[in-house]
Scaffold this motif. Structure first.
Motif, mmCIF file in Angstrom:
data_model
loop_
_atom_site.group_PDB
_atom_site.id
_atom_site.type_symbol
_atom_site.label_atom_id
_atom_site.label_comp_id
_atom_site.label_asym_id
_atom_site.label_seq_id
_atom_site.Cartn_x
_atom_site.Cartn_y
_atom_site.Cartn_z
ATOM 1 N N TYR A 60 0.835 -1.251 0.174
ATOM 2 C CA TYR A 60 0.152 0.045 0.128
ATOM 3 C C TYR A 60 0.931 1.244 0.037
ATOM 4 O O TYR A 60 0.227 2.403 -0.243
ATOM 5 N N GLY A 61 2.263 1.297 0.173
ATOM 6 C CA GLY A 61 2.930 2.337 0.363
ATOM 7 C C GLY A 61 4.219 2.229 -0.642
ATOM 8 O O GLY A 61 4.829 3.302 -0.742
ATOM 9 N N LEU A 119 6.285 7.267 15.219
ATOM 10 C CA LEU A 119 6.397 6.391 13.809
ATOM 11 C C LEU A 119 7.324 7.067 12.619
ATOM 12 O O LEU A 119 8.348 6.408 12.331
ATOM 13 N N VAL A 120 7.451 8.511 12.937
ATOM 14 C CA VAL A 120 8.123 9.147 11.816
ATOM 15 C C VAL A 120 9.779 8.952 12.472
ATOM 16 O O VAL A 120 10.660 8.545 11.426
ATOM 17 N N ALA A 130 8.701 9.326 5.870
ATOM 18 C CA ALA A 130 7.589 8.848 6.440
ATOM 19 C C ALA A 130 6.401 8.692 5.499
ATOM 20 O O ALA A 130 5.400 8.097 5.999
ATOM 21 N N LYS A 131 6.303 9.557 4.324
ATOM 22 C CA LYS A 131 5.327 9.596 3.454
ATOM 23 C C LYS A 131 4.586 8.447 3.088
ATOM 24 O O LYS A 131 3.351 8.082 3.122
ATOM 25 N N ARG A 132 5.447 7.415 2.630
ATOM 26 C CA ARG A 132 4.827 6.132 2.006
ATOM 27 C C ARG A 132 4.277 5.283 3.119
ATOM 28 O O ARG A 132 3.378 4.697 3.179
ATOM 29 N N ALA A 140 0.229 3.983 3.499
ATOM 30 C CA ALA A 140 -0.022 2.446 3.518
ATOM 31 C C ALA A 140 -0.754 2.228 4.831
ATOM 32 O O ALA A 140 -1.729 1.318 4.782
ATOM 33 N N LEU A 141 -0.599 2.882 6.053
ATOM 34 C CA LEU A 141 -1.293 2.702 7.070
ATOM 35 C C LEU A 141 -2.743 3.156 6.860
ATOM 36 O O LEU A 141 -3.779 2.807 7.373
ATOM 37 N N ARG A 142 -2.817 4.617 6.301
ATOM 38 C CA ARG A 142 -4.143 5.124 6.152
ATOM 39 C C ARG A 142 -4.841 4.228 5.249
ATOM 40 O O ARG A 142 -6.244 3.933 5.352
#
Length: 367
Positions: free
Chosen positions: A168-169, A196-197, A216-218, A222-224
């Motif tokens: 997803y990421g 997390l970042v 951390a963008k990807r 993915a988590l979202r």
């Protein structure tokens, strides 16, 4: 910060610039020409696209669907001047057929989907969508139900975490990041976005952190997607939306990352292709295309749109028109009911039923 009770409309309008608004209106308008035409804004957000349609087409009614109660409240205040031409509905957008049926509509003339995370969700730090601000690890588009990002991070095993980040990421270092997460939560559960970042930054080699924006963008994307089941919902929603269109109706979808756009592209292509086996001398009507593509590939924002609205940077817009009813063998539900997403997939039971509560200047294209 949420809008103040006495000025919610100004708050919504000032915080949300709809992406490619005029292009969306232009694509939808031919299908909405008759008085009483109905558009479903399947991802209402703060109501910018709906406001544009209602203002440009005074004979049209809009049903606005959103899973986020706060977005519904803000959009409803913004759209109050349009009276009963706007109907807000608390639902997820793969529930379009149920919403349309419950409102007593035989079908609709238009559907609009503006996918991804909304301006409201990005701007509200406490929602946990933004990696640039410290907040609780939530990321639910509907904060009244469902698991949070913290629950995913603290309960998934390492292999599942790596799978989510990779699929997803499209994260190259998914395994390394997942390992860091599991090691960190053994000491204490993860609760904040800043934690997390820091873990992501530590899990990505220094050389790879120098390009591509925030590392951390990807992971956040993915988590979202995982928390909100976005891709499975979208895979059900596009065929369901097409089924809700009358013949001559149009659907416009704006996607913001390749995984979403790929699903939309495939769904539209399936309807625009002949479904008969190759080599037949005559194509039966039951196998003729039932969609006509209205865009050549995916349209992107031009320079003028980007200057006006930087959040249009990654948009990919596709549109299609319904030519005829979907052949029986291609209707949603006729495929493998055990698959994850797609026309044959079953929608999961939800804790609540949907409730009624409420550019043309030379766009660039991709395949």
């Amino acid at each position: 910060m949420p809008g103040t009770p006495d000025r919610p409309e100004r708050d919504a309008a000032s915080r949300h610039l709809p992406v490619l608004l005029q292009r969306c209106v232009d694509l939808l308008a031919p299908a909405l020409a008759e008085p009483g035409s109905v558009l479903v804004d399947a991802t209402l957000g703060m109501g910018g696209h709906t406001e544009g349609v209602l203002a440009a087409l005074p004979h049209v009614r809009v049903v606005g669907i959103d899973r986020d109660p706060q977005a519904l409240r803000l959009a409803s205040a913004r759209l109050a001047p349009f009276g009963d031409r706007f109907t807000p509905v608390h639902a997820v957008y793969d529930e379009i057929p149920e919403v349309v049926e419950r409102l007593g509509l035989p079908g609709v003339q238009g559907v609009l989907m503006d996918l991804g995370v909304s301006s409201l969700q990005l701007d509200e730090a406490e929602r946990g969508f933004a990696y640039s601000q410290d907040a609780p690890l939530d990321m639910r588009m509907d904060p009244t139900r469902g698991r949070t990002a913290a629950e995913v991070l603290n309960t998934y095993d390492e292999a599942d975490l790596a799978r989510v980040l990779r699929e997803y990421g499209e994260e190259r270092f998914a395994g390394r990041i997942a390992r860091r997460i599991v090691q960190a939560r053994e000491k204490a559960p993860l609760e904040r976005t800043s934690e997390l970042v820091d873990l992501v930054r530590a899990g990505i080699p220094a050389a790879a952190r120098q390009t591509g924006g925030n590392p951390a963008k990807r992971t956040f994307q993915a988590l979202r997607i995982e928390v909100n089941d976005e891709l499975a919902v979208l895979a059900r929603a596009v065929p369901a939306a097409v089924e809700s269109l009358v013949v001559g109706g149009r659907i416009v979808v704006e996607a913001y990352q390749s995984l979403e756009d790929r699903l939309v592209k495939r769904a539209f292509a399936a309807g625009a292709e002949i479904s008969a086996p190759p080599g037949l001398p005559v194509v039966p009507d039951t196998h003729a295309p039932y969609l006509r593509l209205l865009t050549r590939g995916a349209e992107e924002a031009d320079a003028a749109e980007l200057a006006r609205n930087p959040r249009a940077q990654s948009v990919r817009l596709r549109a299609a028109e319904r030519l005829r009813p979907t052949p029986e063998h291609l209707r949603p539900g006729r495929g493998d009911a055990g698959s994850t997403g797609g026309p044959g997939a079953r929608r999961p039971d939800r804790s609540r039923a949907a409730r009624t509560t409420r550019t043309p200047n030379g766009p660039r294209r991709t395949a």
